[in-house]
Design a protein around this motif. Structure first.
Motif, PDB file in Angstrom:
ATOM      1  N   TRP A 132       0.832  -1.201   0.000  1.00  0.00           N
ATOM      2  CA  TRP A 132       0.000   0.000   0.000  1.00  0.00           C
ATOM      3  C   TRP A 132       0.867   1.253   0.000  1.00  0.00           C
ATOM      4  N   ALA A 133       2.032   1.207   0.648  1.00  0.00           N
ATOM      5  CA  ALA A 133       2.944   2.357   0.636  1.00  0.00           C
ATOM      6  C   ALA A 133       3.427   2.652  -0.772  1.00  0.00           C
ATOM      7  N   LEU A 191       2.799   6.036  -2.844  1.00  0.00           N
ATOM      8  CA  LEU A 191       3.910   6.780  -3.446  1.00  0.00           C
ATOM      9  C   LEU A 191       3.629   7.082  -4.915  1.00  0.00           C
ATOM     10  N   ILE A 192       3.137   6.093  -5.639  1.00  0.00           N
ATOM     11  CA  ILE A 192       2.846   6.289  -7.066  1.00  0.00           C
ATOM     12  C   ILE A 192       1.747   7.330  -7.254  1.00  0.00           C
ATOM     13  N   LEU A 193       0.717   7.260  -6.415  1.00  0.00           N
ATOM     14  CA  LEU A 193      -0.376   8.227  -6.516  1.00  0.00           C
ATOM     15  C   LEU A 193       0.097   9.644  -6.186  1.00  0.00           C
ATOM     16  N   ARG A 194       0.925   9.751  -5.163  1.00  0.00           N
ATOM     17  CA  ARG A 194       1.352  11.093  -4.731  1.00  0.00           C
ATOM     18  C   ARG A 194       2.273  11.753  -5.742  1.00  0.00           C
ATOM     19  N   ASN A 195       3.033  10.950  -6.490  1.00  0.00           N
ATOM     20  CA  ASN A 195       3.951  11.513  -7.466  1.00  0.00           C
ATOM     21  C   ASN A 195       3.353  11.609  -8.864  1.00  0.00           C
ATOM     22  N   SER A 196       2.086  11.310  -8.979  1.00  0.00           N
ATOM     23  CA  SER A 196       1.407  11.475 -10.261  1.00  0.00           C
ATOM     24  C   SER A 196       1.014  12.943 -10.437  1.00  0.00           C
ATOM     25  N   SER A 207       5.418   5.035   3.165  1.00  0.00           N
ATOM     26  CA  SER A 207       5.306   5.809   1.922  1.00  0.00           C
ATOM     27  C   SER A 207       6.134   7.080   2.000  1.00  0.00           C
ATOM     28  N   GLU A 208       6.178   7.704   3.173  1.00  0.00           N
ATOM     29  CA  GLU A 208       7.004   8.894   3.328  1.00  0.00           C
ATOM     30  C   GLU A 208       8.486   8.546   3.282  1.00  0.00           C
ATOM     31  N   MET A 231       8.449   4.055 -12.997  1.00  0.00           N
ATOM     32  CA  MET A 231       8.467   3.872 -11.554  1.00  0.00           C
ATOM     33  C   MET A 231       8.876   2.444 -11.189  1.00  0.00           C
ATOM     34  N   ARG A 232       8.332   1.476 -11.897  1.00  0.00           N
ATOM     35  CA  ARG A 232       8.570   0.075 -11.547  1.00  0.00           C
ATOM     36  C   ARG A 232       9.994  -0.364 -11.812  1.00  0.00           C
ATOM     37  N   TYR A 233      10.533  -0.013 -12.971  1.00  0.00           N
ATOM     38  CA  TYR A 233      11.824  -0.564 -13.379  1.00  0.00           C
ATOM     39  C   TYR A 233      13.016   0.337 -13.058  1.00  0.00           C
ATOM     40  N   ILE A 234      12.794   1.626 -12.890  1.00  0.00           N
ATOM     41  CA  ILE A 234      13.918   2.542 -12.729  1.00  0.00           C
ATOM     42  C   ILE A 234      13.901   3.252 -11.375  1.00  0.00           C
ATOM     43  N   VAL A 235      12.780   3.883 -11.057  1.00  0.00           N
ATOM     44  CA  VAL A 235      12.745   4.764  -9.890  1.00  0.00           C
ATOM     45  C   VAL A 235      12.592   3.990  -8.578  1.00  0.00           C
TER      46      VAL A 235
END
Length: 232
Positions: free
Chosen positions: A40-41, A45-50, A117-118, A146-150
């Motif tokens: 969930w974290a 994270l993905i949602l917050r950086n969208s 997540s923070e 996000m998945r492969y690099i970040v």
């Protein structure tokens, strides 16, 4: 009159089985909570950086709520209030499958996911912006970048705080006793009430918690050292 120590009443017979059963349930709860919290974290994270503002606002509100409300209150809310919002079929399914464990798992996991997540977000800040550009050059979209690099790099940078939160999650599972989860702390109370050996009971449980905490810290430190070894 000097106090007579007697650990045999705690470490034998049914009481020993209670301790073992409580320890196993504590470890099961810890693993389930950690997996759910970390997953969930990552979503948070993905949602917050969208670039989708409502998603950013949702995550910000989620983090603030779960970081500023005591975990005990969150556990009690999940146990007494949240089931009222569930459909009847889901509520029946949970009640038939150890509802205390399931609801405690969600309460602890969601609370700790806010912290995780923070931590991941802080790790992401250490990643150069050129990494995102590299993803676009390779033809990756936002999620694949996000998945492969970040994310792999963010996790490496976030290992120290993630280790601390993992340890905190393990210790926070003891709060589940408030809603009747028969984990280690709950079983220790039962043993103490049955034997009236308060010191011996909680001394044993303290040693168990400290031993597992040290194991978690050692495992995390070993993993961190492994990640820091330069690849050839």
């Amino acid at each position: 009159m000097a106090y007579s120590f007697d650990f045999s009443s705690v470490l034998s017979g049914d009481h020993l089985h209670w301790l073992i059963d409580g320890l196993i349930l504590t470890l099961e709860l810890t693993v389930c909570c950690w997996l759910l919290a970390f997953a969930w974290a990552v979503v948070l994270l993905i949602l917050r950086n969208s670039t989708f503002k409502p998603a950013e606002w949702f995550v910000a509100a989620f983090v603030e709520v779960h970081q500023n409300i005591p975990l005990l209150v969150q556990v009690l809310f999940w146990y007494f209030a949240m089931p009222e919002f569930f459909p009847e079929a889901i509520r029946t399914w949970i009640n038939e499958r150890n509802s205390e464990f399931i609801l405690a798992m969600f309460a602890v996991a969601f609370c700790m996911s806010a912290y995780m997540s923070e931590a991941l977000r802080s790790g992401m800040r250490a990643i150069p912006h050129t990494q995102y550009e590299a993803g676009r050059v390779l033809g990756f979209g936002y999620l694949r970048t996000m998945r492969y690099i970040v994310l792999p790099q963010a996790i490496k940078h976030a290992i120290p705080p993630l280790l601390n939160y993992s340890l905190l999650l393990f210790k926070n599972t003891s709060i589940a006793m408030a809603i009747g989860v028969h984990e280690l702390t709950y079983q220790s109370r039962e043993i103490e009430n049955d034997t009236f050996r308060t010191f011996e009971t909680f001394a044993v449980v303290t040693v168990i918690y400290m031993a597992i905490s040290f194991l978690i810290m050692m495992a995390g430190a070993a993993y961190e050292r492994r990640q820091l070894v330069p690849t050839r």
